[in-house]
Write a protein that holds these residues in place. Structure first.
Motif, PDB file in Angstrom:
ATOM      1  N   GLN A   1       8.025   2.324  10.555  1.00  0.00           N
ATOM      2  CA  GLN A   1       7.416   2.348   9.265  1.00  0.00           C
ATOM      3  C   GLN A   1       8.383   2.136   8.173  1.00  0.00           C
ATOM      4  O   GLN A   1       9.412   2.639   7.884  1.00  0.00           O
ATOM      5  CB  GLN A   1       6.705   3.795   9.157  1.00  0.00           C
TER       6      GLN A   1
ATOM      7  N   PHE B   1       7.931   2.638   5.087  1.00  0.00           N
ATOM      8  CA  PHE B   1       7.874   3.619   4.004  1.00  0.00           C
ATOM      9  C   PHE B   1       8.186   4.858   4.706  1.00  0.00           C
ATOM     10  O   PHE B   1       7.301   5.202   5.502  1.00  0.00           O
ATOM     11  CB  PHE B   1       6.866   3.758   3.011  1.00  0.00           C
TER      12      PHE B   1
ATOM     13  N   THR C   1       6.806   7.166  -0.868  1.00  0.00           N
ATOM     14  CA  THR C   1       5.568   6.769  -0.681  1.00  0.00           C
ATOM     15  C   THR C   1       5.297   5.272  -1.104  1.00  0.00           C
ATOM     16  O   THR C   1       6.087   4.890  -2.047  1.00  0.00           O
ATOM     17  CB  THR C   1       4.573   7.554  -1.086  1.00  0.00           C
ATOM     18  N   ARG C   2       4.481   4.442  -0.223  1.00  0.00           N
ATOM     19  CA  ARG C   2       4.247   3.237  -0.649  1.00  0.00           C
ATOM     20  C   ARG C   2       3.752   3.258  -2.185  1.00  0.00           C
ATOM     21  O   ARG C   2       4.000   2.341  -2.887  1.00  0.00           O
ATOM     22  CB  ARG C   2       3.084   2.609   0.361  1.00  0.00           C
TER      23      ARG C   2
ATOM     24  N   TRP D   1       8.069  -2.178  -7.380  1.00  0.00           N
ATOM     25  CA  TRP D   1       7.825  -3.699  -7.129  1.00  0.00           C
ATOM     26  C   TRP D   1       7.672  -4.562  -8.249  1.00  0.00           C
ATOM     27  O   TRP D   1       6.935  -4.330  -9.282  1.00  0.00           O
ATOM     28  CB  TRP D   1       6.842  -3.373  -6.149  1.00  0.00           C
TER      29      TRP D   1
ATOM     30  N   ALA E   1       3.568  -3.119   5.778  1.00  0.00           N
ATOM     31  CA  ALA E   1       3.654  -2.497   4.512  1.00  0.00           C
ATOM     32  C   ALA E   1       3.473  -3.522   3.312  1.00  0.00           C
ATOM     33  O   ALA E   1       2.749  -3.078   2.275  1.00  0.00           O
ATOM     34  CB  ALA E   1       5.169  -2.214   4.182  1.00  0.00           C
ATOM     35  N   PHE E   2       3.669  -4.736   3.687  1.00  0.00           N
ATOM     36  CA  PHE E   2       3.625  -5.786   2.347  1.00  0.00           C
ATOM     37  C   PHE E   2       2.599  -6.910   2.962  1.00  0.00           C
ATOM     38  O   PHE E   2       2.656  -7.741   1.893  1.00  0.00           O
ATOM     39  CB  PHE E   2       4.898  -6.197   2.149  1.00  0.00           C
TER      40      PHE E   2
END
Length: 244
Positions: A31, A33, A40-41, A49, A131-132
């Protein structure tokens, strides 16, 4: 572009590792994150970001660092190069690999290998896509190999979001705040303008370098630098392996 990961199955045992081999196989990172970024994301996307640099640590303990080193060929330079590919997806020849190692060891060059397919790179890639995936057009995992006293990456900026994970050795990063939104490519701070837009932008002057934040990366450090942020990188200690 799809790269053939099956090409990475053959890894020569030509050179000692930069670190001691781990005796038992550690769990791969799963994972992004939690295993890489200790936020946390939602908090990361809200606070950092496309906005400002983030500094953290990998997994929060030495075992997490050892596990990732193990998954990146135990930091063995010869084996790592063998798992990397050219932009055309072809292997490096034995002569090319030998030349790269000479450049690293004898001439202080930094090896920038942006397409890595070792076990750790594939696990990190899968976690980053998870994640992205909806936020990025392309995700690549690469490695930087350098030695203290070698090449310095002078002030430059990139068009991509960059996460750097320091696995061995140490580096000093200097990062200026307030990056350029919509940066369309990588360039050095003192490169001559390539077009009219860059000529007009250059007239506004260079940012004051004294405003740069300094980040000292040791094994386990994680640094995020958004697109368009000027940064400078110096290898400061030992044989450095960083993943990004």
């Amino acid at each position: 572009e799809t790269r053939d990961e099956s090409l990475a199955s053959s890894e020569p045992q030509a050179r000692p590792s930069l670190v001691k081999s781990t005796q038992k196989k550690k769990k791969d990172m799963t994972q992004f994150f939690g295993d890489v970024v200790q936020l946390t994301r939602a908090a990361f996307l809200r606070e950092y970001w496309h906005s400002k640099a983030f500094i953290g640590s990998l997994g929060g303990d030495e075992e997490a660092v050892e596990a990732m080193v193990d998954s990146f060929c135990e930091a063995d330079v010869s084996r790592l190069i063998a798992t990397c590919r050219k932009p055309c997806n072809s292997r490096f020849s034995s002569d090319e690999m030998a030349e790269m190692e000479r450049d690293l060891d004898s001439h202080g060059r930094t090896l920038n290998l942006p397409y890595c397919f070792c076990r750790g790179a594939k696990a990190l890639h899968a976690a980053a896509v998870d994640a992205f995936g909806e936020l990025a057009n392309d995700i690549e995992v690469g490695v930087y190999l350098s030695n203290a006293g070698g090449d310095v990456a002078e002030w430059h900026k990139d068009a991509n979001h960059n996460f750097t994970i320091q696995l061995t050795g140490a580096k000093e990063w200097r990062v200026l705040p307030g990056g350029e939104k919509g940066a369309d490519g990588s360039r050095g701070m003192f490169d001559p303008p390539r077009n009219r837009a860059e000529q007009l932008h250059a007239r506004s002057g260079l940012p004051p370098l004294g405003d740069a934040a300094c980040y000292s990366l040791a094994p386990g450090s994680v640094l995020y630098v958004p697109p368009g942020h000027w940064h400078r990188v110096v290898p400061t200690e030992g044989g450095s392996l960083s993943v990004d």
